[in-house]
Design an enzyme around this catalytic site. Structure first.
Site, PDB file in Angstrom:
ATOM      1  CB  ALA A 132      13.454  23.749 153.422  1.00 46.87           C
ATOM      2  CG  ASN A 199       4.491  24.841 156.002  1.00 50.26           C
ATOM      3  OD1 ASN A 199       3.464  25.628 155.426  1.00 50.26           O
ATOM      4  ND2 ASN A 199       4.313  23.507 157.160  1.00 50.26           N
ATOM      5  CG  HIS A 229      12.942  20.010 149.032  1.00 50.55           C
ATOM      6  ND1 HIS A 229      11.084  19.701 149.714  1.00 50.55           N
ATOM      7  CD2 HIS A 229      13.292  20.754 150.043  1.00 50.55           C
ATOM      8  CE1 HIS A 229      11.126  20.090 150.790  1.00 50.55           C
ATOM      9  NE2 HIS A 229      12.001  20.349 151.989  1.00 50.55           N
TER      10      HIS A 229
HETATM   11  N1  LIG Z   1       8.694  27.466 154.990  1.00 45.90           N
HETATM   12  C1  LIG Z   1       9.272  26.428 155.262  1.00 45.90           C
HETATM   13  O1  LIG Z   1      10.234  26.484 154.397  1.00 45.90           O
HETATM   14  C2  LIG Z   1       9.298  25.321 156.145  1.00 45.90           C
HETATM   15  C3  LIG Z   1      10.285  24.365 156.705  1.00 45.90           C
HETATM   16  C4  LIG Z   1      10.771  23.823 157.759  1.00 45.90           C
HETATM   17  C5  LIG Z   1       9.142  23.759 158.759  1.00 45.90           C
HETATM   18  N2  LIG Z   1       8.443  25.223 158.022  1.00 45.90           N
HETATM   19  C6  LIG Z   1       6.886  25.314 159.351  1.00 45.90           C
HETATM   20  O2  LIG Z   1       7.046  25.398 160.572  1.00 45.90           O
HETATM   21  C7  LIG Z   1       6.583  25.873 161.388  1.00 45.90           C
HETATM   22  C8  LIG Z   1       7.874  25.925 162.753  1.00 45.90           C
HETATM   23  O3  LIG Z   1       9.018  24.726 162.442  1.00 45.90           O
HETATM   24  P1  LIG Z   1       9.512  23.138 163.247  1.00 45.90           P
HETATM   25  O4  LIG Z   1      10.238  22.994 162.517  1.00 45.90           O
HETATM   26  O5  LIG Z   1       9.946  24.689 163.995  1.00 45.90           O
HETATM   27  O6  LIG Z   1       8.850  23.321 164.940  1.00 45.90           O
HETATM   28  P2  LIG Z   1       8.274  22.293 165.694  1.00 45.90           P
HETATM   29  O7  LIG Z   1       7.242  21.168 166.253  1.00 45.90           O
HETATM   30  O8  LIG Z   1       9.591  22.039 166.084  1.00 45.90           O
HETATM   31  O9  LIG Z   1       8.138  23.633 167.356  1.00 45.90           O
HETATM   32  C9  LIG Z   1       6.712  24.346 166.326  1.00 45.90           C
HETATM   33  C10 LIG Z   1       6.734  25.174 168.035  1.00 45.90           C
HETATM   34  O10 LIG Z   1       5.150  25.900 168.852  1.00 45.90           O
HETATM   35  C11 LIG Z   1       4.999  25.354 169.184  1.00 45.90           C
HETATM   36  N3  LIG Z   1       3.427  25.776 168.610  1.00 45.90           N
HETATM   37  C12 LIG Z   1       2.281  24.492 167.819  1.00 45.90           C
HETATM   38  N4  LIG Z   1       0.985  25.008 168.192  1.00 45.90           N
HETATM   39  C13 LIG Z   1       1.345  26.158 169.110  1.00 45.90           C
HETATM   40  C14 LIG Z   1       0.453  27.448 168.658  1.00 45.90           C
HETATM   41  N5  LIG Z   1      -0.839  27.327 167.780  1.00 45.90           N
HETATM   42  N6  LIG Z   1       0.082  28.534 169.535  1.00 45.90           N
HETATM   43  C15 LIG Z   1       1.943  28.717 170.093  1.00 45.90           C
HETATM   44  N7  LIG Z   1       2.741  27.988 169.904  1.00 45.90           N
HETATM   45  C16 LIG Z   1       2.267  26.590 169.367  1.00 45.90           C
HETATM   46  C17 LIG Z   1       5.173  24.189 169.769  1.00 45.90           C
HETATM   47  O11 LIG Z   1       4.460  23.805 171.095  1.00 45.90           O
HETATM   48  C18 LIG Z   1       6.716  23.957 169.298  1.00 45.90           C
HETATM   49  O12 LIG Z   1       7.046  23.782 170.286  1.00 45.90           O
HETATM   50  C19 LIG Z   1       6.038  24.381 161.385  1.00 45.90           C
HETATM   51  O13 LIG Z   1       4.558  25.090 161.098  1.00 45.90           O
HETATM   52  C20 LIG Z   1       6.384  23.547 160.261  1.00 45.90           C
HETATM   53  O14 LIG Z   1       5.780  23.336 159.426  1.00 45.90           O
HETATM   54  C21 LIG Z   1       8.603  25.807 157.289  1.00 45.90           C
END
Ligand SMILES: NC(=O)c1ccc[n+]([C@@H]2O[C@H](COP(=O)([O-])OP(=O)(O)OC[C@H]3O[C@@H](n4cnc5c(N)ncnc54)[C@H](O)[C@@H]3O)[C@@H](O)[C@H]2O)c1
Length: 279
Positions: A132, A199, A229
């Protein structure tokens, strides 16, 4: 040769990545496997794809022992910090490349060392998209000269709701009606308290001067719609600020929509052999 992809996590980010592959927005890329512990999320995404992946799983051990997994070149983690910490070493040992979205996983120094050691003895890569924010390229370039780096993240109550910080401190986020700083500390503690919201501080830490020295300030603003941010860096020969104002994903208010686009662009960079711009 096509890159064969397995996606871990069929939520906001995993879904959009899968749809981009499905609609041929990324060349030389094939979606082989979907994995989510939530069978409903898995099924819903599977139903929406025109070109069905060869397999779907809701159990990690079944995934990594499957025949289809053998042919996978790249695993994309889009699940959670906990999931990244649990699965990543196993996947690297199986000689797969990985794209990690939950990069807060690296704030645990023991985990970080394990992954660095594994990478030192392998030909594989771990890809961390810019997410982001922008500016990771500049932070990386000046890292040896940085005096101070901070990230100020402003989000709505809705975007921050559910973070362990609130239950740990007995705070009901719905009672916060005025804009206020709710956290001011280093990136290690920020990720501990807000594992699904900040993150991006991990990317700033990894690109720059590490988790301990990267300052994170989290502001809750009940009136804001977007996620903001602002990164501020002071270094020996200058300074810079980058402010990014992002709409949240319609599927997950914690996730900025730009993070999804950044993941898709990172995948495009891996799969398509052409000009690598600004990398
Ligand atoms: N790097 C970045 O800039 C950034 C930005 C936004 C989100 N993120 C991170 O990316 C990840 C995904 O974000 P999102 O918005 O898609 O989240 P989300 O909650 O919409 O989707 C996450 C999915 O992963 C599944 N899940 C959770 N734990 C699991 C496991 N142990 N094994 C298998 N599946 C599992 C959940 O059931 C869900 O469907 C999160 O950790 C979020 O914090 C990172």
């Amino acid at each position: 040769m096509d890159t064969k992809v397995a996606i871990i996590g069929c939520g906001a980010i995993g879904r959009e990545i899968a749809l981009s592959i499905d609609t041929k927005k990324i060349s030389n890329c094939n979606l082989s496997i979907l994995f989510d512990t939530d069978s409903m999320k898995l099924e819903s995404l599977h139903n929406d794809l025109q070109y069905k992946p060869s397999s779907t799983f809701n159990d990690f051990n079944e995934l990594i022992t499957s025949n289809d997994y053998r042919n996978v070149n790249l695993v994309i983690e889009a699940a959670s910090v906990k999931a990244a910490r649990t699965y990543m070493a196993t996947i690297l040992k199986q000689r797969k490349d990985i794209m990690i979205m939950s990069m807060g996983a690296f704030s645990d120094p023991t985990f970080y060392e394990i992954i660095i050691q594994l990478l030192a003895n392998s030909d594989n890569n771990v890809f961390l998209p810019s997410g982001a924010i922008g500016g990771a390229d500049i932070i990386r370039s000046v890292k040896d000269y940085i005096d101070e780096v901070s990230i100020v993240t402003t989000k709505s109550n809705k975007s921050l709701k559910g973070a362990p910080y609130f239950s740990n401190n007995g705070i009901d986020i719905d009672t916060i009606k005025e804009k206020q700083v709710i956290f001011n500390g280093n990136a290690i503690n920020a990720i501990k308290e807000f594992p699904s919201n900040i993150n991006i501080s991990a990317l700033v830490s990894l690109a720059g001067i590490g988790f301990e020295k990267t300052r994170v300030i989290i502001v809750v603003d009940p009136k804001i719609i977007n996620n903001q941010h602002e990164i501020q860096v002071k270094w020996k020969f200058g300074s810079f600020q980058i402010k990014v104002d992002n709409m949240p994903s319609p599927d997950n208010p914690k996730t900025s929509y730009l993070a999804i686009l950044s993941a898709i662009e990172c995948l495009r960079g891996i799969c398509e052999k052409n000009l690598k711009i600004g990398s």
